[in-house]
Design an enzyme around this catalytic site. Structure first.
Site: not given
Ligand SMILES: Cc1cc2nc3c(=O)[nH]c(=O)nc-3n(C[C@H](O)[C@H](O)[C@H](O)COP(=O)(O)O)c2cc1C
Length: 369
Positions: A103, A184, A231, A323-324
């Protein structure tokens, strides 16, 4: 819960040039364990390889240049040492049968002079200060008012994206994801709340999209479009407390239509507030937005396995990124196949920073007999 309910997630899918074994994607997750030079630790190879059964792994956001940095301990891709360490990650993911994208990240105003070369001001579309604090080696520090990029500096930033794409190829990735989400740099140009420029990069929608689309053009000049995803997050106010664009449907509608022309691998959309509620303000129709993209659709934000399977079954998404769920379920795909169980969310104090613990040591389920 019968595992059959989850079966749509387990079907293979072709996204551009990427042949995915299943529809489960590991969302980009910043974990802040790189060294001060932006080199990922050796155990990042274990962490990512443990998750390689995802149809596609997207790396944590990775700085394209020294100026792009906005958080301490995040990785980069602009130096040879960074490429060498990423190479051990991609080798490990490939040995485990996975596919992995990097990314591409520039944080823009969501940075701090402490994180910038020569303690310079962070750059953005306009000199508008974000709300909140930056994560620096000396702790949390209030954001500052950034410096607006001069029009004649912008092509150098576009070139940084192209260079970072070439570096990602060298590092053995299968493609890249352009990070145009979460307020960003690219999104700072898109939204009229953070872009008040009066030159060819501000004002009209076409002008505000000029820089992000130059970036997309540069990236696909360095790698085939079928290996490039993007994204976006049209309705998230975080981080930095950014107001939404004054006309989300018109601005992002034009953006998605323009993106549709490149033949990209996929459009990845954060539905709602990132890591927050999935609600969208009245008058905004994310489904109508994404339909402007003639290509694979990757949905994200707050999906349970059940909701993700239903979205695919109903034709509302081609791919679901989690993500989580991926923090503490390295073998998420095997768990889906078995119908669970799923580990509870990893404790927040393990999300950012630290070592192997709470990162590369989450156990897989014992293999079924
Ligand atoms: C610990 C953490 C780090 C994240 N880092 C990024 C990242 O580097 N780039 C990005 O686009 N989104 C990042 N996100 C957002 C996740 O990609 C995702 O959009 C978000 O967790 C919602 O999805 P989920 O409900 O499946 O967790 C991050 C989220 C978490 C929890």
């Amino acid at each position: 819960m019968a595992s059959a309910d989850f079966s749509p997630l387990l079907e293979p899918f072709q996204a551009g040039a990427l042949a995915l074994d299943n529809r489960v994607v590991m969302a980009p997750l910043t974990r802040s364990r790189s060294n001060p030079e932006g080199v990922p630790p050796s155990f990042a190879a274990d962490y990512y390889a443990q998750r390689a059964s995802a149809g596609l792994v997207i790396s944590e956001a990775t700085n394209i240049s020294a100026q792009a940095r906005g958080y301490d301990y995040t990785p980069g891709i602009w130096t040879d040492a960074q490429v060498a360490s990423w190479r051990s990650v991609t080798d490990a993911v490939h040995r485990a049968g996975g596919l992995m994208l990097l990314q591409l990240w520039h944080t823009g105003r969501l940075s701090h002079p402490d994180l910038q070369p020569d303690k310079a001001l962070p750059v953005s579309a306009s000199a508008i200060r974000p709300r909140g604090q930056a994560f620096t080696a000396a702790g949390m520090k209030d954001y500052v008012t950034p410096r607006a990029l001069d029009a004649d500096e912008i092509d150098a930033v576009v070139e940084d994206y192209r260079h970072a794409t070439l570096q990602s190829r060298k590092a053995g990735f299968d493609g890249v994801e352009i990070h145009s989400a979460n307020n960003y740099l690219l999104e700072q140009f898109v939204r009229d709340s953070t872009n008040t420029r009066t030159d060819q990069y501000g004002g009209s929608i076409a002008n505000r999209l000029r820089f992000p689309l130059k970036v997309v053009r540069a990236v696909v000049s360095a790698w085939e479009p079928g290996r490039v995803g993007i994204r976006i997050s049209p309705v998230t106010p975080q981080p930095g407390g950014a107001a939404l664009d004054s006309d989300v449907m018109a601005t992002y509608g034009a953006y998605v239509s323009a993106l549709s022309e490149f033949g990209l691998a996929y459009l990845h959309l954060v539905e709602g507030t990132t890591i927050g509620p999935r609600d969208v303000p009245q008058g905004i129709d994310l489904r109508a937005l994404r339909r402007r993209f003639r290509g694979p659709y990757m949905a994200n934000n707050g999906y349970t396995v059940q909701a993700g399977a239903a979205a695919i079954r109903q034709g509302n998404a081609d791919l679901i990124s989690f993500g989580r769920m991926y923090l503490a379920n390295p073998d998420l795909v095997a768990r889906i196949r078995q119908g669970g169980p799923f580990a509870p969310e990893a404790p927040k104090d393990t999300w950012y920073g630290g070592g192997r613990e709470g990162y590369a040591d989450w156990p897989a389920l014992p293999k079924a007999a």
